[in-house]
Design a protein around this motif. Structure first.
Motif, PDB file in Angstrom:
ATOM      1  N   TYR A 262      89.546 -13.968  35.442  1.00 48.23           N
ATOM      2  CA  TYR A 262      88.570 -14.566  35.503  1.00 48.23           C
ATOM      3  C   TYR A 262      88.362 -15.518  36.851  1.00 48.23           C
ATOM      4  O   TYR A 262      89.198 -16.219  36.036  1.00 48.23           O
ATOM      5  N   GLN A 263      87.701 -15.505  37.769  1.00 49.83           N
ATOM      6  CA  GLN A 263      88.067 -16.379  38.337  1.00 49.83           C
ATOM      7  C   GLN A 263      86.743 -17.044  38.581  1.00 49.83           C
ATOM      8  O   GLN A 263      85.723 -16.468  38.792  1.00 49.83           O
ATOM      9  N   PRO A 264      85.612 -17.651  37.651  1.00 48.74           N
ATOM     10  CA  PRO A 264      83.981 -18.058  37.531  1.00 48.74           C
ATOM     11  C   PRO A 264      83.637 -17.642  38.520  1.00 48.74           C
ATOM     12  O   PRO A 264      82.341 -17.367  38.713  1.00 48.74           O
ATOM     13  N   GLU A 265      83.433 -18.538  39.468  1.00 52.62           N
ATOM     14  CA  GLU A 265      82.675 -18.489  40.854  1.00 52.62           C
ATOM     15  C   GLU A 265      82.707 -17.169  41.748  1.00 52.62           C
ATOM     16  O   GLU A 265      82.154 -17.365  42.294  1.00 52.62           O
ATOM     17  N   LEU A 266      84.010 -16.673  41.380  1.00 55.27           N
ATOM     18  CA  LEU A 266      83.630 -15.892  41.864  1.00 55.27           C
ATOM     19  C   LEU A 266      83.012 -14.337  41.386  1.00 55.27           C
ATOM     20  O   LEU A 266      82.564 -13.363  41.451  1.00 55.27           O
ATOM     21  N   ASP A 267      83.294 -14.081  40.088  1.00 56.78           N
ATOM     22  CA  ASP A 267      83.615 -12.999  38.924  1.00 56.78           C
ATOM     23  C   ASP A 267      82.277 -13.149  38.294  1.00 56.78           C
ATOM     24  O   ASP A 267      82.135 -12.078  37.467  1.00 56.78           O
ATOM     25  N   LEU A 268      82.078 -14.453  38.130  1.00 63.52           N
ATOM     26  CA  LEU A 268      80.509 -14.254  36.842  1.00 63.52           C
ATOM     27  C   LEU A 268      79.379 -15.042  37.654  1.00 63.52           C
ATOM     28  O   LEU A 268      79.267 -15.693  38.504  1.00 63.52           O
ATOM     29  N   ASP A 269      77.749 -14.214  37.507  1.00 65.87           N
ATOM     30  CA  ASP A 269      76.327 -14.965  38.027  1.00 65.87           C
ATOM     31  C   ASP A 269      76.409 -15.098  36.762  1.00 65.87           C
ATOM     32  O   ASP A 269      76.821 -15.991  35.718  1.00 65.87           O
ATOM     33  N   GLY A 270      74.532 -15.905  37.143  1.00 66.79           N
ATOM     34  CA  GLY A 270      74.270 -16.702  35.759  1.00 66.79           C
ATOM     35  C   GLY A 270      73.900 -15.815  34.816  1.00 66.79           C
ATOM     36  O   GLY A 270      74.030 -14.990  33.953  1.00 66.79           O
ATOM     37  N   ASN A 271      74.135 -16.225  33.755  1.00 69.28           N
ATOM     38  CA  ASN A 271      73.702 -16.151  32.029  1.00 69.28           C
ATOM     39  C   ASN A 271      75.281 -14.955  32.182  1.00 69.28           C
ATOM     40  O   ASN A 271      74.408 -14.664  31.011  1.00 69.28           O
ATOM     41  N   ASP A 272      76.046 -15.766  31.840  1.00 71.07           N
ATOM     42  CA  ASP A 272      77.052 -14.716  31.645  1.00 71.07           C
ATOM     43  C   ASP A 272      78.226 -15.264  30.953  1.00 71.07           C
ATOM     44  O   ASP A 272      79.023 -14.953  30.678  1.00 71.07           O
ATOM     45  N   THR A 273      78.035 -16.560  30.663  1.00 76.19           N
ATOM     46  CA  THR A 273      78.514 -17.064  29.844  1.00 76.19           C
ATOM     47  C   THR A 273      78.149 -17.398  28.331  1.00 76.19           C
ATOM     48  O   THR A 273      76.751 -16.372  28.178  1.00 76.19           O
ATOM     49  N   LEU A 274      78.737 -17.337  27.308  1.00 78.74           N
ATOM     50  CA  LEU A 274      77.898 -17.479  25.289  1.00 78.74           C
ATOM     51  C   LEU A 274      76.316 -18.382  26.042  1.00 78.74           C
ATOM     52  O   LEU A 274      75.740 -17.972  24.377  1.00 78.74           O
ATOM     53  N   TYR A 275      76.303 -19.409  27.085  1.00 77.84           N
ATOM     54  CA  TYR A 275      75.010 -19.964  26.895  1.00 77.84           C
ATOM     55  C   TYR A 275      74.384 -19.004  27.293  1.00 77.84           C
ATOM     56  O   TYR A 275      72.856 -19.488  26.201  1.00 77.84           O
ATOM     57  N   GLY A 276      74.485 -18.026  28.210  1.00 83.20           N
ATOM     58  CA  GLY A 276      73.253 -16.950  27.964  1.00 83.20           C
ATOM     59  C   GLY A 276      72.380 -16.143  26.333  1.00 83.20           C
ATOM     60  O   GLY A 276      71.585 -15.842  26.850  1.00 83.20           O
ATOM     61  N   ALA A 277      73.449 -16.422  25.943  1.00 85.44           N
ATOM     62  CA  ALA A 277      73.274 -16.638  24.688  1.00 85.44           C
ATOM     63  C   ALA A 277      72.541 -17.402  23.575  1.00 85.44           C
ATOM     64  O   ALA A 277      72.207 -16.731  22.265  1.00 85.44           O
ATOM     65  N   ILE A 278      72.872 -18.419  23.399  1.00 89.42           N
ATOM     66  CA  ILE A 278      72.645 -19.501  22.562  1.00 89.42           C
ATOM     67  C   ILE A 278      70.896 -20.579  24.277  1.00 89.42           C
ATOM     68  O   ILE A 278      70.577 -21.106  22.875  1.00 89.42           O
ATOM     69  N   ARG A 279      70.515 -19.707  24.966  1.00 89.87           N
ATOM     70  CA  ARG A 279      69.550 -21.005  25.467  1.00 89.87           C
ATOM     71  C   ARG A 279      68.638 -20.728  24.148  1.00 89.87           C
ATOM     72  O   ARG A 279      68.218 -19.766  24.090  1.00 89.87           O
ATOM     73  N   TYR A 280      67.716 -21.214  24.921  1.00 94.74           N
ATOM     74  CA  TYR A 280      66.529 -22.289  24.127  1.00 94.74           C
ATOM     75  C   TYR A 280      65.303 -21.390  25.012  1.00 94.74           C
ATOM     76  O   TYR A 280      64.095 -21.495  24.427  1.00 94.74           O
ATOM     77  N   ASP A 281      65.294 -20.635  26.061  1.00 97.49           N
ATOM     78  CA  ASP A 281      64.337 -20.187  26.580  1.00 97.49           C
ATOM     79  C   ASP A 281      64.040 -18.827  26.787  1.00 97.49           C
ATOM     80  O   ASP A 281      65.192 -17.960  25.938  1.00 97.49           O
ATOM     81  N   ASP A 282      63.187 -17.786  27.765  1.00 99.92           N
ATOM     82  CA  ASP A 282      62.940 -16.801  27.557  1.00 99.92           C
ATOM     83  C   ASP A 282      64.318 -15.759  28.503  1.00 99.92           C
ATOM     84  O   ASP A 282      64.705 -14.451  28.313  1.00 99.92           O
TER      85      ASP A 282
END
Length: 415
Positions: free
Chosen positions: A176-196
């Protein structure tokens, strides 16, 4: 003599613009290299295994594997020149399942477990979450995490690798090349964030080219957890309705997918922040990588002091801290380097069996494989001199087999 006054070139770009331009150029070059190495879809594919390699992975003889093939049992291998048989990892896992079912039909549970090593939830075998950590760069952390995850997948376990490092080196190794293959919320942060915008972890997990090995990729958005957590803590202290504290969030996310895996390997960031602490609180076991140089050992000393202080605070706040094992892994070890051998001896005298018996030996085979974003388990033996490859593979297998043994002991499998 007249000295010309200092002059700023108005045409010179600002620092942020210059750095951004360099990043774009490098990103484009990396993309071109990936497409050259992995055409045409720019996706990595795991090599096939010879019948001898497949037999060793399954734990049977090559002759027995041939008998199964001739009898039409299990998946049929590809046949190459001279009648040589080749198996994919998917084939190997299907053969494991076939042989395990046969053993179970005969009432031989121990033999079945030897073929299919999945944990027994009914028998109390908990999800093993192994954090690979150190906050000094160059300690071999990502290399160790990647090879451990792949070794366990090749051994027949269901594995989830989680890239918690914003630099995303583990993700790069998996193609994976992160800046090409991932959009927002595609990491573990998407599952542990505090908002909606929080997402189920199951939606973030990606399949890899290793059958039985899934990935939660990383990128720079993981750094957001370090920025928003203080605000979440302040809101909680102000008396506003609070969510679970930061140290419980990785554990809570992993709980939602624990039925699908036997082992989770966490590649922690090289810093002791909120994300690393949350990862440690989610872990059942910890591997601390150490390069046997005095500066690295001194850095590890500070890491241990800081970790113990912060984890004590977390424990008082209700965080769970029950490790099945904590081990120090000596990485990039050069056996003929007397100062390194001295430092390893010092560590063994201080920490005893908490230092893994097997060190990860420094090898050009590992670094050469990395040139094409591959690991030692992906490249074929034919790409190296025999002694270089065998020495590196022997070292890597010894390290990972020792960690597997600790994992099995934690599950109560002492045989």
């Amino acid at each position: 003599m007249r000295v010309a006054p200092h002059r700023t070139d108005a045409a010179q770009p600002a620092a942020d613009e210059a750095i951004a331009a360099d990043a774009r150029v490098l990103s484009a070059q990396l993309k071109a290299m990936r497409e050259r190495f992995f055409p045409p879809a720019a996706k990595k594919v795991l090599r096939s295994f010879t019948s001898g390699e497949a037999a060793r992975l399954i734990g049977v003889s090559d002759g027995y594997l041939r008998q199964l093939s001739l009898a039409g049992e299990g998946p049929q291998p590809e046949t190459g020149p001279g009648g040589r048989r080749f198996y994919s990892l998917t084939d190997i896992n299907a053969l494991r399942a076939h042989l395990a079912d046969q053993a179970l039909a005969k009432g031989n549970l121990a033999k079945a477990r030897g073929y299919r090593k999945w944990r027994d939830r009914g028998g109390g075998e908990h999800l093993q979450v192994i954090a690979v950590t150190n906050f000094k760069g160059g300690s071999g952390k990502t290399t160790s995490a990647a090879h451990l995850a792949q070794y366990l997948a090749l051994s027949g376990y269901r594995v989830l690798a989680v890239d918690l490092d914003p630099q995303a080196s583990l993700s790069a190794l998996f193609g994976y090349q992160p800046e090409l293959d991932l959009d927002g919320n595609d990491t573990l942060y998407g599952a542990i964030r505090y908002d909606d915008e929080v997402r189920p972890l199951r939606e973030i997990i990606r399949k890899t080219y290793f059958d039985g090995l899934d990935l939660v990729p990383g990128n720079l958005e993981l750094q957001e957890f370090e920025h928003v957590t203080p605000r979440a803590l302040a809101t909680r202290q102000a008396g506003a309705p609070g969510q679970p504290l930061f140290f419980a969030r990785v554990h809570a996310a992993l709980r939602t997918v624990e039925d699908d895996y036997d082992v989770v390997v966490l590649d922690c960031p090289p810093q002791l922040g909120y994300l690393t602490l949350s990862a440690l609180c989610a872990s059942t076991s910890v591997i601390v990588t150490v390069h046997p140089q005095m500066l690295d050992v001194a850095s590890m000393n500070q890491f241990l002091f800081m970790t113990s202080d912060l984890l004590a605070v977390v424990r008082e706040a209700g965080g769970r801290l029950n490790f099945d094992f904590l081990r120090y892994l000596v990485t990039r070890f050069e056996p003929n380097d007397a100062p390194q051998a001295q430092i390893v001896g010092l560590m063994r005298s201080l920490f005893g069996d908490r230092v893994l018996t097997a060190p990860m030996v420094k090898s050009t085979a590992v670094s050469d494989a990395g040139l094409t974003k591959e690991t030692l388990y992906e490249v074929g033996r034919e790409n190296f001199t025999r002694t270089t490859y065998d020495r590196a593979m022997e070292s890597m297998n010894a390290v990972n087999a020792e960690i597997e043994g600790l994992m099995l002991s934690a599950w109560g499998r002492n045989g």
